[in-house]
Motif scaffolding. Structure first.
Motif, PDB file in Angstrom:
ATOM      1  N   UNK A 105      -0.514  -6.208  -8.192  1.00  0.00           N
ATOM      2  CA  UNK A 105      -1.356  -6.353  -7.022  1.00  0.00           C
ATOM      3  C   UNK A 105      -2.778  -6.662  -7.491  1.00  0.00           C
ATOM      4  N   UNK A 106      -3.435  -7.546  -6.797  1.00  0.00           N
ATOM      5  CA  UNK A 106      -4.798  -7.931  -7.142  1.00  0.00           C
ATOM      6  C   UNK A 106      -5.788  -6.846  -6.723  1.00  0.00           C
ATOM      7  N   UNK A 107      -6.902  -6.782  -7.460  1.00  0.00           N
ATOM      8  CA  UNK A 107      -7.967  -5.806  -7.238  1.00  0.00           C
ATOM      9  C   UNK A 107      -8.432  -5.801  -5.782  1.00  0.00           C
ATOM     10  N   UNK A 108      -8.744  -6.988  -5.265  1.00  0.00           N
ATOM     11  CA  UNK A 108      -9.274  -7.091  -3.908  1.00  0.00           C
ATOM     12  C   UNK A 108      -8.282  -6.581  -2.880  1.00  0.00           C
ATOM     13  N   UNK A 109      -7.031  -6.983  -3.036  1.00  0.00           N
ATOM     14  CA  UNK A 109      -6.000  -6.572  -2.077  1.00  0.00           C
ATOM     15  C   UNK A 109      -5.798  -5.060  -2.116  1.00  0.00           C
ATOM     16  N   UNK A 110      -5.764  -4.499  -3.314  1.00  0.00           N
ATOM     17  CA  UNK A 110      -5.579  -3.066  -3.464  1.00  0.00           C
ATOM     18  C   UNK A 110      -6.724  -2.320  -2.771  1.00  0.00           C
ATOM     19  N   UNK A 111      -7.949  -2.699  -3.101  1.00  0.00           N
ATOM     20  CA  UNK A 111      -9.100  -2.011  -2.507  1.00  0.00           C
ATOM     21  C   UNK A 111      -9.205  -2.245  -1.012  1.00  0.00           C
ATOM     22  N   UNK A 112      -8.858  -3.435  -0.547  1.00  0.00           N
ATOM     23  CA  UNK A 112      -8.858  -3.685   0.899  1.00  0.00           C
ATOM     24  C   UNK A 112      -7.915  -2.725   1.608  1.00  0.00           C
ATOM     25  N   UNK A 113      -6.736  -2.519   1.034  1.00  0.00           N
ATOM     26  CA  UNK A 113      -5.761  -1.623   1.653  1.00  0.00           C
ATOM     27  C   UNK A 113      -6.234  -0.171   1.605  1.00  0.00           C
ATOM     28  N   UNK A 114      -6.794   0.241   0.467  1.00  0.00           N
ATOM     29  CA  UNK A 114      -7.325   1.607   0.371  1.00  0.00           C
ATOM     30  C   UNK A 114      -8.460   1.789   1.373  1.00  0.00           C
ATOM     31  N   UNK A 115      -9.348   0.798   1.457  1.00  0.00           N
ATOM     32  CA  UNK A 115     -10.464   0.900   2.397  1.00  0.00           C
ATOM     33  C   UNK A 115      -9.964   0.989   3.829  1.00  0.00           C
ATOM     34  N   UNK A 116      -8.954   0.209   4.153  1.00  0.00           N
ATOM     35  CA  UNK A 116      -8.399   0.228   5.502  1.00  0.00           C
ATOM     36  C   UNK A 116      -7.729   1.569   5.803  1.00  0.00           C
ATOM     37  N   UNK A 117      -6.863   2.034   4.922  1.00  0.00           N
ATOM     38  CA  UNK A 117      -6.140   3.291   5.168  1.00  0.00           C
ATOM     39  C   UNK A 117      -7.060   4.500   5.150  1.00  0.00           C
ATOM     40  N   UNK A 118      -8.059   4.454   4.277  1.00  0.00           N
ATOM     41  CA  UNK A 118      -8.994   5.572   4.188  1.00  0.00           C
ATOM     42  C   UNK A 118     -10.124   5.486   5.188  1.00  0.00           C
ATOM     43  N   UNK A 119     -10.172   4.375   5.905  1.00  0.00           N
ATOM     44  CA  UNK A 119     -11.224   4.133   6.885  1.00  0.00           C
ATOM     45  C   UNK A 119     -12.609   4.312   6.277  1.00  0.00           C
ATOM     46  N   UNK A 120     -12.769   3.789   5.039  1.00  0.00           N
ATOM     47  CA  UNK A 120     -14.049   3.860   4.355  1.00  0.00           C
ATOM     48  C   UNK A 120     -14.978   2.795   4.896  1.00  0.00           C
ATOM     49  N   UNK A 121     -16.254   3.123   4.955  1.00  0.00           N
ATOM     50  CA  UNK A 121     -17.252   2.162   5.433  1.00  0.00           C
ATOM     51  C   UNK A 121     -17.494   1.065   4.407  1.00  0.00           C
ATOM     52  N   UNK A 122     -17.422   1.422   3.121  1.00  0.00           N
ATOM     53  CA  UNK A 122     -17.721   0.437   2.079  1.00  0.00           C
ATOM     54  C   UNK A 122     -16.600   0.368   1.055  1.00  0.00           C
ATOM     55  N   UNK A 123     -16.560  -0.755   0.363  1.00  0.00           N
ATOM     56  CA  UNK A 123     -15.593  -0.920  -0.717  1.00  0.00           C
ATOM     57  C   UNK A 123     -15.897   0.060  -1.849  1.00  0.00           C
ATOM     58  N   UNK A 124     -17.172   0.395  -2.046  1.00  0.00           N
ATOM     59  CA  UNK A 124     -17.552   1.334  -3.105  1.00  0.00           C
ATOM     60  C   UNK A 124     -16.939   2.719  -2.863  1.00  0.00           C
ATOM     61  N   UNK A 125     -16.894   3.153  -1.615  1.00  0.00           N
ATOM     62  CA  UNK A 125     -16.259   4.438  -1.301  1.00  0.00           C
ATOM     63  C   UNK A 125     -14.770   4.389  -1.621  1.00  0.00           C
ATOM     64  N   UNK A 126     -14.134   3.291  -1.272  1.00  0.00           N
ATOM     65  CA  UNK A 126     -12.706   3.129  -1.559  1.00  0.00           C
ATOM     66  C   UNK A 126     -12.467   3.105  -3.061  1.00  0.00           C
ATOM     67  N   UNK A 127     -13.330   2.420  -3.783  1.00  0.00           N
ATOM     68  CA  UNK A 127     -13.177   2.339  -5.242  1.00  0.00           C
ATOM     69  C   UNK A 127     -13.367   3.701  -5.897  1.00  0.00           C
ATOM     70  N   UNK A 128     -14.353   4.453  -5.446  1.00  0.00           N
ATOM     71  CA  UNK A 128     -14.574   5.784  -6.002  1.00  0.00           C
ATOM     72  C   UNK A 128     -13.341   6.670  -5.788  1.00  0.00           C
ATOM     73  N   UNK A 129     -12.808   6.659  -4.589  1.00  0.00           N
ATOM     74  CA  UNK A 129     -11.615   7.456  -4.307  1.00  0.00           C
ATOM     75  C   UNK A 129     -10.458   7.011  -5.189  1.00  0.00           C
ATOM     76  N   UNK A 130     -10.262   5.709  -5.323  1.00  0.00           N
ATOM     77  CA  UNK A 130      -9.151   5.202  -6.131  1.00  0.00           C
ATOM     78  C   UNK A 130      -9.301   5.619  -7.587  1.00  0.00           C
ATOM     79  N   UNK A 131     -10.494   5.502  -8.128  1.00  0.00           N
ATOM     80  CA  UNK A 131     -10.709   5.877  -9.533  1.00  0.00           C
ATOM     81  C   UNK A 131     -10.401   7.353  -9.772  1.00  0.00           C
TER      82      UNK A 131
END
Length: 129
Positions: free
Chosen positions: A1-27
């Motif tokens: 899975x590509x980086x953008x797609x993965x983070x987009x899905x995490x951001x959507x499911x986590x209802x994060x305001x920013x991609x940075x929040x989604x990335x922090x959670x994923x890391x």
């Protein structure tokens, strides 16, 4: 899975305001998960994730003991500034459910076999035991 797609899905499911929040959670979630998986299962899951997250998952640190799902959520909460157990559970579920989708059902089932009972709900798989 590509980086953008993965983070987009995490951001959507986590209802994060920013991609940075989604990335922090994923890391954080994937680092803790990686400490609880071993062998081929961990390596195969890493191949299904974006490269940066694969490296985090494969970090050589190993947990001293397996954490129950509740303790895993508390550990995530401890690493995210301002998080509560409730928000950390949301973070964990967002990241692990996207990871499970990337992994597929067979690999997700093998991952769950390496974890204490109850993680299936965090992975968004209520029917696995």
């Amino acid at each position: 899975m590509r980086w953008e797609a993965f983070l987009d899905q995490v951001q959507d499911r986590g209802e994060y305001r920013t991609r940075q929040e989604a990335e922090q959670a994923a890391r954080i979630v994937l680092a803790l998960l990686g400490a609880h998986l071993v062998g081929d299962v961990r390596a195969e899951l890493a191949t299904r994730l974006p490269e940066t997250f694969a490296v985090i998952l494969l970090n050589p640190l190993q947990a001293a003991e397996p954490l129950s799902p509740e303790r895993f959520v508390r550990a995530v909460a401890a690493w995210i500034e301002g998080a509560t157990e409730q928000t950390a559970a949301w973070d964990v579920s967002a990241v692990l459910s996207v990871s499970a989708d990337a992994a597929g059902e067979d690999l997700t089932a093998r991952v769950l076999l390496q974890l204490p009972p109850g993680y299936n709900l965090l992975f968004g798989r209520p029917h696995h035991t």
